[in-house]
Design an enzyme around this catalytic site. Structure first.
Site, short mmCIF file in Angstrom:
data_model
loop_
_atom_site.label_atom_id
_atom_site.label_comp_id
_atom_site.label_asym_id
_atom_site.label_seq_id
_atom_site.Cartn_x
_atom_site.Cartn_y
_atom_site.Cartn_z
N GLU A 1 4.68 -2.86 11.41
CA GLU A 1 3.84 -1.45 11.48
C GLU A 1 4.07 -0.79 13.03
OE1 GLU A 1 0.20 0.35 9.59
OE2 GLU A 1 0.35 -1.88 10.71
N GLY B 1 -4.31 -7.62 17.02
CA GLY B 1 -4.77 -8.86 16.31
C GLY B 1 -3.92 -9.25 15.24
N GLU C 1 -1.38 -7.09 8.21
CA GLU C 1 -1.16 -7.62 7.10
C GLU C 1 -0.06 -7.55 5.71
OE1 GLU C 1 -1.97 -2.68 6.89
OE2 GLU C 1 -1.65 -4.53 7.87
N HIS D 1 -10.49 -8.59 5.83
CA HIS D 1 -10.05 -7.45 6.36
C HIS D 1 -7.88 -7.37 6.03
CE1 HIS D 1 -9.01 -3.67 9.07
NE2 HIS D 1 -8.18 -3.52 8.60
N GLU D 2 -7.82 -8.18 6.91
CA GLU D 2 -6.22 -8.76 6.10
C GLU D 2 -6.11 -9.12 5.16
OE1 GLU D 2 -4.27 -6.99 8.63
OE2 GLU D 2 -5.21 -7.30 10.31
N HIS E 1 -6.70 -5.46 2.81
CA HIS E 1 -5.42 -4.71 3.18
C HIS E 1 -4.01 -5.13 1.61
CE1 HIS E 1 -5.79 -2.25 6.14
NE2 HIS E 1 -5.36 -2.72 7.16
N GLU F 1 -6.79 1.38 7.15
CA GLU F 1 -7.52 0.76 7.71
C GLU F 1 -9.33 0.93 8.41
OE1 GLU F 1 -5.69 -1.52 9.15
OE2 GLU F 1 -4.08 -1.29 9.42
#
Length: 854
Positions: free
Chosen positions: A138, A273, A276, A309-310, A313, A332
Site C-alpha cells: 500500500e 507502523g 492490514e 485498528h488493523e 480493516h 482509515e
C-alpha cells in the site's frame, strides 16, 4: 452544502489504467534470493478483454520482463515501459479478441532495504546477522512485486507459490496447502487461493520465524515473529483472539479467511507502523511484541489499539474496499474510530475515548491551517495518494464517524454498517454508499451532515453568547490565524448541558441559521457536552469565566474540551492566551490522570515555542511550579495496585520536568541512570524510558558516549532502535552533529538511520533539513518511496522561524514532484503558525507570568 461524492471522485484528470482489460486471477510464483537482494517471478493472469484491443496496459515498476506471451496467440507483443507512470504497455500487431485470455509474464525484480514493495530487514542474533523478507504494497507498490492492475478498484484473486529455503518459514494471506522439497535445500510452497481482493493487500513473508496460534470459531489465529520472540508475542495473540469474535458480531459477517496471522518485522518505516494485509497483518515489532525489560504501559496499550485498528480493516477495507484513493478515509477513518470503540469495550479502564479527544485535536490543528483538505478529496495520481495518509484522513475521519454515530444512535449506526458490509462484500465503494445505508437504518437522514463535514476542509466555530434570556449560538469558521476565511457553512449537531451533566438542548447550528437557546437563570451552559462534535466553541468572556471557575466540576472529557479549545483559540487570537493559562492553574493530582497528561503536553508545547527566546526561563519556572506539586504526589516509584493511568502520567511528568530543567528531577534521573549502567534490573520498563528521556535530552559528551555504547551492545532490536534514536535527541548541538554523522554509517540499522535524523529535528529543524539536503542520494536509498516526498517537509515543520521556508521550497523543487507537495504546504503552514504565535501570543504569556508566576 450537498455535493455528490461520486461526482467528486470522477475527476477527469485522474491517472489510471485503461478499463478495457481487467484481471480475474493471478497465479504468481516468486523465487527470492535474499543474499543478492533480487528475485525472479512468473505470473499467469486470467484476463477479461472487454473489447478487441491492440494493447494491454498494466502497472510495473523496477521489474525487467524476460518473457511475455498470450497462450493461443502466436504473436509476441512488444513491451514499452513508462517509468514516470510505472506502467508497461504490451502492443500487438493484430487485435486481441474480446473474451477470456491468459497473459504469461516472466520477470526479475529487486528486493529493497526500505519498507516498500519487496524488502529485506536485517537484524542481529546471537549467531550473527539474519535477514527476513516481507512485502508492503500500500498504496501502490504491488507493481514492484508483480506486473498487475495496481488500483484498489480492480480486484482479483491470487494464488501464490514461492520457491524458498526449506529451513525458513514462508507466509502469505492464506495457509500453505502443499510443500514440495526441491534440490539444493529449497522447497516449493503453494498457498491456497485468496478471495477476490485489491492488489495492495497481497502479502509474502520469509524468514527464520516461529508461530504461536489459537483456534477461534474455526479460524486459525496466529502471531509470527523472528525466532526467540514467541514469548513476547503472547499478549498480541490474546488480543487478536479476544477481538475477532467481537468484530464478527459487530459487522454481522464471519471472518471470511481460514487464518489470520499477525506478522512482526524488526526495524521501522518512515511511512507506516502496521499494514492490514488480508489474513496476514504486518507490523513492525514496536507495534506487535512486548519485551518486559523495555516495553512500557504505553507500549502495551499501543500494541492493543494498533491490533484493533488493523483487525477492523479485515472487514472495513479488505472485504469492502474504497473504489479509489479519494475515499481512503473509508478505510482509515473508520478503522481509527473502531480501534477506540473496540478498546473501550474490552479495556474501559484505559479510557480510550479520552485519548480520542487528543487525536481529534491533532487533526484540528492541521485542519485549521493552509494545506488542509476535505476528508473526501480528489486524488490525481499515486504520488498524491501517499499524501492522503494524514491526520485528516485518520483522526478527523474517526471524529466524524463518532459524531455521526452519536447523531443517529449506536444501534441504527451498526445496522447501517452491517447492511453496507453485506451489500458490498468483495467489492468497492464510494463514501455515499455508506451514507445511503445509514440513511436507511436511521430515523434521520445522515447525508446532509456527513457531506458538510467530509466534502469541505475546515472546522466550524460555534460562538456562544449569553444574553438576558439564555444563549445565542452562531456559526463561523475557525482558522489558525483567526481570519475565518474562506467562510464555511456546516449543519453542526450541537449538544448543550449544564456543568453537572444535565442535558439542556440539542439541535443544529449553521452559519445561516443562528439559534437562541432559553436557559434558566443561574445555569452555566457547556456547549459540545461530551465533546462528540467536531467544532470549536468560543464563549463570551463572562460565560468562559463561569465555566473556568467550575472546571473541576466538569467531566474529564469536557475538561479536555475546554483546555483544547481555549489553547487553540488563544493561539489563533480569538481570545487571549491567558484564558488557557488560567486553566493550567487547575493542575492537580486530583484531576483524572488522562486530563493532567494533556495539560502536561500543552505546557511542553508552549515551552517548545519559546525555544531560544528570552522569556523561556520564566516559562520553564512556571512549568516547574505548576507540575512539581502533582509529581510530589505521584512520586518516582509506583505504589502497589496503582491506577495504570498514573503510570503513564508519571512518565509524562518526568519528561516535562526534565524539559523544564527541574534540578531535582534531572539530578535523580542521572543518579538512576548511573545505577542502571551497573544493574539494568534497577529500573522497570516505564522508569527506564523516563530516565533515558531525561538523560538523552540533557546529555553531555560522556553521557552521550554511554548511550552510544548501550546502543552498540543492545541485543534486542527494539532496544537498539530506541537507543540510537535517543542519540539524536540531545539538546547539545555538538552532540547532535555527532548523531547526524552516525546516521551516515552502516553501524546503525538501515531503517533506523533516517529516524536519527528525524530525532534531531525536534530542537534543530533547520540543521536537520540542511543535513538531508547535503545527503539527498543516501537518504533516498534509505527511505521508502511513499515517504520521500514527506520526510523533508516533516523535518522542517517544527521550525519556529519562517526563514526555513525558502530552504524547504528549494529542497522540494529538487526532490518532490509538483503533484506531491501537499506536505510542503502543510509544513509551511505549521512553521508560519509557530512564528505567528511566538510574535503575537507569547508576549501575552510573558505579561501574565509577571503577575501570576509567583
Amino acid at each position: 452544502m450537498s455535493v455528490s461524492i461520486t461526482a467528486v471522485a470522477a475527476t477527469p484528470e485522474r491517472i489510471v489504467l485503461p478499463g478495457g482489460v481487467v484481471p480475474l486471477h493471478y497465479a504468481l510464483t516468486l523465487t527470492p534470493d535474499a543474499s543478492k537482494l533480487a528475485f525472479t517471478g512468473s505470473v499467469q493472469i486470467d484476463l477479461d478483454v472487454k473489447q478487441a484491443t491492440r494493447s494491454i496496459q498494466l502497472n510495473a515498476a523496477d521489474l525487467t520482463f524476460t518473457k511475455v506471451s498470450l497462450p493461443g496467440i502466436s504473436e509476441t507483443p512488444s513491451v514499452t515501459f513508462d517509468g514516470e507512470h510505472e506502467t508497461a504497455t504490451l502492443s500487438f500487431k493484430s487485435p486481441v479478441s474480446a473474451g477470456r485470455h491468459r497473459l504469461d509474464i516472466e520477470y526479475t525484480g529487486k528486493i529493497s532495504q526500505h519498507a516498500a514493495g519487496f524488502f529485506a530487514l536485517d537484524y542481529d542474533t546471537a549467531s550473527g546477522k539474519q535477514r527476513a523478507l516481507f512485502t508492503q504494497l500500500e498504496n501502490s507498490d504491488a507493481r514492484r512485486v508483480l506486473p498487475c492492475w495496481d488500483e484498489p478498484g480492480i480486484k482479483a484473486s491470487f494464488t501464490l507459490t514461492a520457491v524458498v529455503p526449506a529451513a525458513e518459514m514462508a507466509l502469505s494471506n492464506t495457509p500453505a496447502v502443499k510443500t514440495t522439497p526441491l534440490a539444493g535445500g529449497l522447497a516449493r510452497v503453494e498457498f491456497a487461493p485468496t478471495p477476490k481482493m485489491s492488489s495492495y493487500l497481497l502479502f509474502f513473508g520469509l524468514g527464520d520465524f516461529e508461530r504461536i496460534s489459537k483456534k477461534v470459531d474455526g479460524v486459525d489465529v496466529g502471531v509470527v515473529v523472528k525466532r526467540g520472540d514467541a514469548d513476547k508475542a503472547k499478549f498480541v495473540l490474546d488480543a487478536a483472539v479476544q477481538l475477532l469474535p467481537w468484530y464478527e458480531d459487530y459487522f454481522g459477517v464471519k471472518y471470511p479467511l481460514a487464518k489470520l496471522d499477525l506478522v512482526g518485522g524488526p526495524g521501522q518505516s518512515q511511512f507506516f507502523g502496521a499494514m492490514e494485509n488480508w489474513g496476514a497483518i504486518f507490523s513492525f515489532e514496536r507495534a506487535l511484541i512486548l519485551d518486559p525489560k523495555i516495553s512500557t504501559e504505553e507500549d502495551l496499550r499501543r500494541v492493543y489499539i494498533i491490533t484493533a485498528h488493523e483487525m477492523a480493516h479485515q472487514w472495513f477495507g479488505d472485504l469492502v474496499t474504497m473504489e479509489w484513493w479519494d475515499d481512503l478515509w473509508l478505510n482509515e477513518g473508520f478503522a481509527s474510530w473502531m480501534e477506540y470503540k473496540a478498546t473501550d469495550h474490552f479495556h474501559p479502564e484505559w479510557k480510550p475515548w479520552l485519548d480520542s479527544v487528543s487525536a481529534k485535536e491533532n487533526a484540528m490543528r492541521l485542519d485549521a491551517r493552509d494545506g488542509s483538505h476535505p476528508i473526501v478529496t480528489p486524488i490525481y495520481d499515486v504520488l498524491q495518494a501517499s499524501q492522503a495518509f494524514d491526520s485528516i484522513t485518520y483522526s478527523k475521519g474517526q471524529a466524524i464517524v463518532r459524531m455521526l454515530e452519536a447523531y443517529v444512535g449506536e444501534d441504527a449506526f451498526r445496522q447501517g454498517v452491517r447492511a453496507y458490509i453485506k451489500a458490498h462484500a468483495y467489492g468497492n465503494t464510494v463514501t455515499d454508499d455508506l451514507w445511503r445505508e445509514l440513511d436507511k437504518a436511521s430515523k434521520e437522514s445522515i447525508t446532509q451532515v456527513a457531506h458538510d463535514f467530509t466534502l469541505q476542509a475546515g472546522i466550524p466555530l460555534v460562538q456562544a453568547d449569553c444574553n438576558e434570556t439564555g444563549l445565542r449560538l452562531t456559526q463561523a469558521r475557525f482558522t489558525a490565524d483567526g481570519a475565518g476565511q474562506p467562510a464555511g457553512n456546516w449543519h453542526v449537531p450541537v449538544n448543550i448541558a449544564s456543568v453537572d451533566g444535565t442535558p439542556l438542548w440539542h439541535g443544529f447550528v449553521s452559519a445561516d441559521k443562528p439559534v437562541d437557546v432559553p436557559l434558566k437563570s443561574g445555569v452555566v451552559p457547556l456547549v459540545n457536552a461530551g465533546q462528540g462534535g467536531y467544532y470549536r466553541v468560543l464563549y463570551d468572556g463572562p460565560s468562559f469565566g463561569r465555566l473556568a471557575a467550575r472546571f473541576e466540576d466538569l467531566s474529564p472529557t469536557d475538561q479536555l474540551g475546554l483546555l483544547n479549545d481555549s489553547q487553540a483559540l488563544g493561539y489563533a487570537g480569538y481570545e487571549s492566551l491567558t484564558d488557557f493559562l488560567q486553566l493550567t492553574r487547575h493542575a492537580s493530582a486530583n484531576l483524572d490522570p488522562m486530563v493532567t497528561r494533556t495539560l502536561v503536553d500543552q505546557l511542553e508545547e508552549l515551552d517548545s515555542l519559546y525555544e531560544g527566546l528570552p522569556g523561556q526561563a520564566a516559562f520553564k519556572a512556571y512549568g516547574r511550579k505548576t507540575l512539581a506539586p502533582v509529581f510530589a504526589k505521584v512520586g518516582w516509584d509506583g505504589k502497589p495496585g496503582e491506577d495504570q493511568n498514573i503510570t503513564l502520567l508519571r512518565s509524562d511528568l518526568l519528561g516535562a520536568l526534565g524539559k523544564f530543567n527541574d534540578p531535582d528531577v534531572v539530578k535523580e534521573a542521572h543518579a538512576r541512570f548511573a545505577k542502571y549502567l551497573k544493574d539494568p534490573a534497577s529500573l522497570n520498563a516505564d522508569l527506564r524510558q523516563a530516565v533515558l528521556d531525561i538523560v538523552a535530552d540533557h546529555a553531555d559528551a560522556a553521557t552521550w558516549d554511554q548511550l552510544h555504547a548501550l546502543a552498540q551492545a543492545a541485543t534486542s532490536n527494539l532496544e537498539k532502535r530506541q537507543l540510537y534514536v535517543y542519540l539524536g535527541s540531545a539538546h547539545d548541538p555538538a552532540l547532535v552533529q555527532k548523531a547526524l554523522a552516525l546516521s551516515l554509517t552502516e553501524e546503525v540499522p538501515t531503517t533506523t538511520r533516517p529516524a536519527i535524523l528525524a530525532a534531531t529535528s525536534n530542537y534543530y529543524p533547520e540543521l536537520a533539513l540542511d543535513f538531508l539536503s547535503a545527503h539527498e542520494k543516501l537518504f533516498e536509498s534509505l527511505i521508502e518511496p511513499a515517504s520521500r516526498n514527506r520526510f523533508g517537509p516533516r523535518l522542517a515543520a517544527s521550525a519556529r522561524d519562517t526563514a526555513i521556508i525558502a530552504k524547504l521550497r528549494t529542497y522540494a523543487e529538487r526532490n518532490i514532484p509538483e503533484s506531491a507537495r501537499s506536505d510542503v504546504t502543510k509544513a509551511e503552514a505549521a512553521i508560519t503558525e509557530n512564528a505567528r504565535i511566538r510574535e503575537k501570543r507569547l508576549p501575552q504569556v510573558d505579561a501574565w507570568l509577571k503577575t501570576h508566576a509567583g
